[in-house]
Write a protein that holds these residues in place. Sequence first.
Motif, mmCIF file in Angstrom:
data_model
loop_
_atom_site.group_PDB
_atom_site.id
_atom_site.type_symbol
_atom_site.label_atom_id
_atom_site.label_comp_id
_atom_site.label_asym_id
_atom_site.label_seq_id
_atom_site.Cartn_x
_atom_site.Cartn_y
_atom_site.Cartn_z
ATOM 1 N N ILE A 21 82.372 69.072 27.186
ATOM 2 C CA ILE A 21 82.218 70.122 26.174
ATOM 3 C C ILE A 21 83.020 71.357 26.574
ATOM 4 N N LEU A 22 83.012 71.697 27.835
ATOM 5 C CA LEU A 22 83.780 72.853 28.307
ATOM 6 C C LEU A 22 85.268 72.669 28.004
ATOM 7 N N GLN A 23 85.782 71.466 28.170
ATOM 8 C CA GLN A 23 87.191 71.195 27.866
ATOM 9 C C GLN A 23 87.477 71.325 26.370
ATOM 10 N N GLN A 24 86.523 70.972 25.543
ATOM 11 C CA GLN A 24 86.707 71.035 24.097
ATOM 12 C C GLN A 24 86.492 72.437 23.538
ATOM 13 N N LEU A 25 85.837 73.270 24.312
ATOM 14 C CA LEU A 25 85.464 74.610 23.858
ATOM 15 C C LEU A 25 86.695 75.469 23.603
ATOM 16 N N ASP A 26 86.717 76.083 22.441
ATOM 17 C CA ASP A 26 87.832 76.945 22.059
ATOM 18 C C ASP A 26 87.583 78.359 22.602
ATOM 19 N N ALA A 27 87.522 78.458 23.932
ATOM 20 C CA ALA A 27 87.310 79.757 24.597
ATOM 21 C C ALA A 27 87.763 79.635 26.048
ATOM 22 N N GLU A 28 88.626 80.524 26.461
ATOM 23 C CA GLU A 28 89.131 80.482 27.834
ATOM 24 C C GLU A 28 88.401 81.434 28.770
ATOM 25 N N HIS A 29 87.895 82.537 28.236
ATOM 26 C CA HIS A 29 87.251 83.543 29.095
ATOM 27 C C HIS A 29 85.822 83.112 29.425
ATOM 28 N N VAL A 31 83.156 84.731 29.903
ATOM 29 C CA VAL A 31 82.092 85.406 29.144
ATOM 30 C C VAL A 31 81.883 84.694 27.802
ATOM 31 N N ASP A 32 82.963 84.328 27.139
ATOM 32 C CA ASP A 32 82.848 83.591 25.882
ATOM 33 C C ASP A 32 82.259 82.208 26.097
ATOM 34 N N GLN A 33 82.630 81.559 27.175
ATOM 35 C CA GLN A 33 82.070 80.242 27.495
ATOM 36 C C GLN A 33 80.567 80.348 27.718
ATOM 37 N N THR A 34 80.159 81.362 28.455
ATOM 38 C CA THR A 34 78.740 81.582 28.706
ATOM 39 C C THR A 34 77.996 81.862 27.411
ATOM 40 N N ARG A 35 78.581 82.684 26.564
ATOM 41 C CA ARG A 35 77.959 83.002 25.271
ATOM 42 C C ARG A 35 77.767 81.723 24.450
ATOM 43 N N PHE A 36 78.763 80.856 24.435
ATOM 44 C CA PHE A 36 78.623 79.606 23.698
ATOM 45 C C PHE A 36 77.438 78.789 24.219
ATOM 46 N N PRO A 49 73.193 75.312 23.368
ATOM 47 C CA PRO A 49 73.936 74.090 23.662
ATOM 48 C C PRO A 49 73.612 73.498 25.039
ATOM 49 N N ILE A 50 73.419 74.328 26.049
ATOM 50 C CA ILE A 50 73.116 73.785 27.381
ATOM 51 C C ILE A 50 71.730 73.132 27.397
ATOM 52 N N GLU A 51 70.759 73.719 26.689
ATOM 53 C CA GLU A 51 69.431 73.100 26.598
ATOM 54 C C GLU A 51 69.514 71.761 25.862
ATOM 55 N N ALA A 52 70.309 71.740 24.799
ATOM 56 C CA ALA A 52 70.462 70.515 24.018
ATOM 57 C C ALA A 52 71.141 69.417 24.844
ATOM 58 N N ARG A 65 81.231 69.426 17.884
ATOM 59 C CA ARG A 65 81.773 70.095 16.702
ATOM 60 C C ARG A 65 81.719 71.612 16.857
ATOM 61 N N LYS A 66 80.592 72.120 17.348
ATOM 62 C CA LYS A 66 80.452 73.561 17.549
ATOM 63 C C LYS A 66 81.459 74.085 18.580
ATOM 64 N N ALA A 67 81.693 73.317 19.623
ATOM 65 C CA ALA A 67 82.635 73.730 20.670
ATOM 66 C C ALA A 67 84.055 73.835 20.114
ATOM 67 N N LYS A 68 84.435 72.870 19.301
ATOM 68 C CA LYS A 68 85.783 72.864 18.731
ATOM 69 C C LYS A 68 85.981 73.990 17.722
ATOM 70 N N GLN A 69 84.902 74.404 17.079
ATOM 71 C CA GLN A 69 84.982 75.445 16.055
ATOM 72 C C GLN A 69 84.677 76.841 16.585
ATOM 73 N N PHE A 70 84.233 76.934 17.806
ATOM 74 C CA PHE A 70 83.795 78.215 18.372
ATOM 75 C C PHE A 70 84.873 79.282 18.221
ATOM 76 N N GLN A 71 84.468 80.444 17.735
ATOM 77 C CA GLN A 71 85.298 81.633 17.560
ATOM 78 C C GLN A 71 86.345 81.500 16.451
ATOM 79 N N ARG A 72 86.301 80.434 15.676
ATOM 80 C CA ARG A 72 87.222 80.302 14.554
ATOM 81 C C ARG A 72 86.613 80.967 13.336
ATOM 82 N N GLN A 73 87.391 81.681 12.597
ATOM 83 C CA GLN A 73 86.942 82.380 11.402
ATOM 84 C C GLN A 73 86.395 81.387 10.393
ATOM 85 N N GLY A 74 85.190 81.646 9.914
ATOM 86 C CA GLY A 74 84.588 80.793 8.888
ATOM 87 C C GLY A 74 83.978 79.513 9.407
ATOM 88 N N ALA A 75 83.909 79.326 10.723
ATOM 89 C CA ALA A 75 83.331 78.097 11.284
ATOM 90 C C ALA A 75 81.828 78.086 11.097
#
Length: 76
Positions: A21-29, A31-36, A49-52, A65-75
């Motif tokens: 999931i971390l590899q698929q996550l659309d976030a490099e920083h 702090v954003d990864q932690t927020r996701f 997501p970590i509990e799930a 799906r959420k990881a791939k869409q993270f931080q995208r406008q309108g996701a």
Amino acid sequence: RYEYPVWQFSGGEMVPNFAMILQQLDAEHHVDQTRFFLTPSDDLDGLTPIEALKKGNQYLEKIERKAKQFQRQGAK
């Protein structure tokens, strides 16, 4: 020396599918990864997501799906 957030482990092992999931996550920083991973989601029945991920594969497709869409406008 490397330091890793404790929440990405369960029983001394990395949470299953966390690295994928971390590899698929659309976030490099980190702090954003932690927020996701630590923000509850209605799509995941109020879990973060970590509990799930800790509950097994029942939420895996939604988390991917959420990881791939993270931080995208309108996701959703």
